[in-house]
Design a protein around this motif. Structure first.
Motif, short mmCIF file in Angstrom:
data_model
loop_
_atom_site.label_atom_id
_atom_site.label_comp_id
_atom_site.label_asym_id
_atom_site.label_seq_id
_atom_site.Cartn_x
_atom_site.Cartn_y
_atom_site.Cartn_z
N UNK A 1 13.63 -7.79 3.87
CA UNK A 1 12.62 -8.28 2.93
C UNK A 1 12.18 -7.13 2.04
N UNK A 2 12.04 -7.42 0.74
CA UNK A 2 11.59 -6.37 -0.17
C UNK A 2 12.01 -6.62 -1.60
N UNK A 3 11.85 -5.59 -2.42
CA UNK A 3 12.16 -5.63 -3.84
C UNK A 3 13.50 -4.94 -4.06
N UNK A 4 14.35 -5.58 -4.88
CA UNK A 4 15.68 -5.04 -5.19
C UNK A 4 15.92 -5.11 -6.69
N UNK A 5 16.87 -4.30 -7.15
CA UNK A 5 17.24 -4.26 -8.56
C UNK A 5 18.72 -4.60 -8.68
N UNK B 1 18.18 -0.90 -3.54
CA UNK B 1 16.90 -1.16 -2.91
C UNK B 1 15.81 -0.36 -3.62
N UNK B 2 14.58 -0.48 -3.16
CA UNK B 2 13.46 0.18 -3.82
C UNK B 2 13.54 1.70 -3.75
N UNK B 3 14.34 2.22 -2.84
CA UNK B 3 14.51 3.67 -2.73
C UNK B 3 15.66 4.18 -3.60
N UNK B 4 16.31 3.28 -4.33
CA UNK B 4 17.40 3.66 -5.21
C UNK B 4 18.75 3.72 -4.54
N UNK B 5 18.83 3.28 -3.29
CA UNK B 5 20.11 3.29 -2.56
C UNK B 5 20.92 2.05 -2.91
N UNK B 6 22.20 2.25 -3.17
CA UNK B 6 23.09 1.13 -3.46
C UNK B 6 23.36 0.37 -2.17
N UNK B 7 23.04 -0.93 -2.17
CA UNK B 7 23.24 -1.75 -0.97
C UNK B 7 24.32 -2.80 -1.16
N UNK B 8 24.79 -2.96 -2.40
CA UNK B 8 25.85 -3.94 -2.69
C UNK B 8 26.54 -3.52 -3.98
N UNK B 9 27.86 -3.69 -4.01
CA UNK B 9 28.63 -3.42 -5.22
C UNK B 9 29.84 -4.33 -5.23
N UNK B 10 30.09 -4.92 -6.37
CA UNK B 10 31.30 -5.73 -6.52
C UNK B 10 31.89 -5.48 -7.90
N UNK B 11 33.13 -4.97 -7.92
CA UNK B 11 33.89 -4.76 -9.15
C UNK B 11 34.66 -6.05 -9.42
N UNK B 12 35.02 -6.30 -10.66
CA UNK B 12 35.74 -7.52 -11.04
C UNK B 12 35.00 -8.77 -10.57
N UNK B 13 33.74 -8.78 -10.83
CA UNK B 13 32.86 -9.87 -10.42
C UNK B 13 33.28 -11.18 -11.08
N UNK B 14 33.54 -12.23 -10.31
CA UNK B 14 34.03 -13.47 -10.90
C UNK B 14 33.40 -14.72 -10.28
N UNK B 15 32.25 -14.57 -9.67
CA UNK B 15 31.54 -15.72 -9.11
C UNK B 15 30.12 -15.72 -9.66
N UNK B 16 29.35 -16.72 -9.34
CA UNK B 16 27.98 -16.75 -9.86
C UNK B 16 26.95 -16.64 -8.74
N UNK C 1 0.79 -1.24 0.00
CA UNK C 1 0.00 0.00 0.00
C UNK C 1 0.82 1.28 0.00
N UNK C 2 2.03 1.22 -0.50
CA UNK C 2 2.88 2.39 -0.56
C UNK C 2 3.54 2.47 -1.93
N UNK C 3 3.43 3.62 -2.60
CA UNK C 3 4.08 3.80 -3.90
C UNK C 3 5.54 4.15 -3.69
N UNK C 4 6.38 3.57 -4.49
CA UNK C 4 7.80 3.89 -4.44
C UNK C 4 8.36 3.83 -5.86
N UNK C 5 9.55 4.27 -6.05
CA UNK C 5 10.12 4.28 -7.39
C UNK C 5 11.61 4.10 -7.37
N UNK C 6 12.19 4.00 -8.56
CA UNK C 6 13.61 3.74 -8.72
C UNK C 6 14.05 4.39 -10.02
#
Length: 123
Positions: free
Chosen positions: A101-105, A77-92, A26-31
């Motif tokens: 709990x929630x929606x992430x991008x 996260x749903x508020x557009x805040x970066x919660x994780x970053x990995x450069x030189x990603x080499x795992x799956x 019941x709450x609108x949010x955006x990204x």
């Protein structure tokens, strides 16, 4: 969960953005995210590229399956805040058990700086 998603493309100082707006508990949010110059409708369309993110929803480890090499991974996260970053990603896999709990991008960038965004839900 009631969800409405609006995907739009806007041009601002020669940059393209992805904009998502949805209703969650019941709450609108955006990204909004700048995803580069060479995109169509806000998302770079990669030919012959298969990207799978699973399981979705996820509790502990999020797995990424792709037929191209990734350079970096961002989670917002749903508020557009970066919660994780990995450069030189080499795992799956990414351990997301510490996320609320929630929606992430998930923003994935390959070695040629092409970007794609996947949505996932944490339980």
């Amino acid at each position: 969960m009631t969800k409405t998603t609006v995907l739009s493309r806007s041009l601002l100082k020669s940059k393209h953005f992805i904009s998502l707006k949805y209703k969650y508990e019941n709450s609108w949010t955006g990204y909004n995210e700048n995803i580069g110059d060479e995109c169509i409708l806000g998302i770079v369309e990669l030919e012959n590229v298969e990207i799978n993110v699973f399981p979705n929803p996820v509790k502990d480890n999020l797995y990424i399956s792709s037929n191209y090499k990734l350079k970096s991974v961002h989670i917002f996260n749903a508020m557009g805040q970066k919660v994780f970053f990995e450069e030189n990603y080499n795992t799956n896999e990414i351990n997301v058990s510490s996320l609320s709990k929630g929606v992430y991008f998930l923003k994935l960038t390959d070695m040629e700086d092409r970007k794609t965004i996947k949505r996932f839900i944490t339980e």
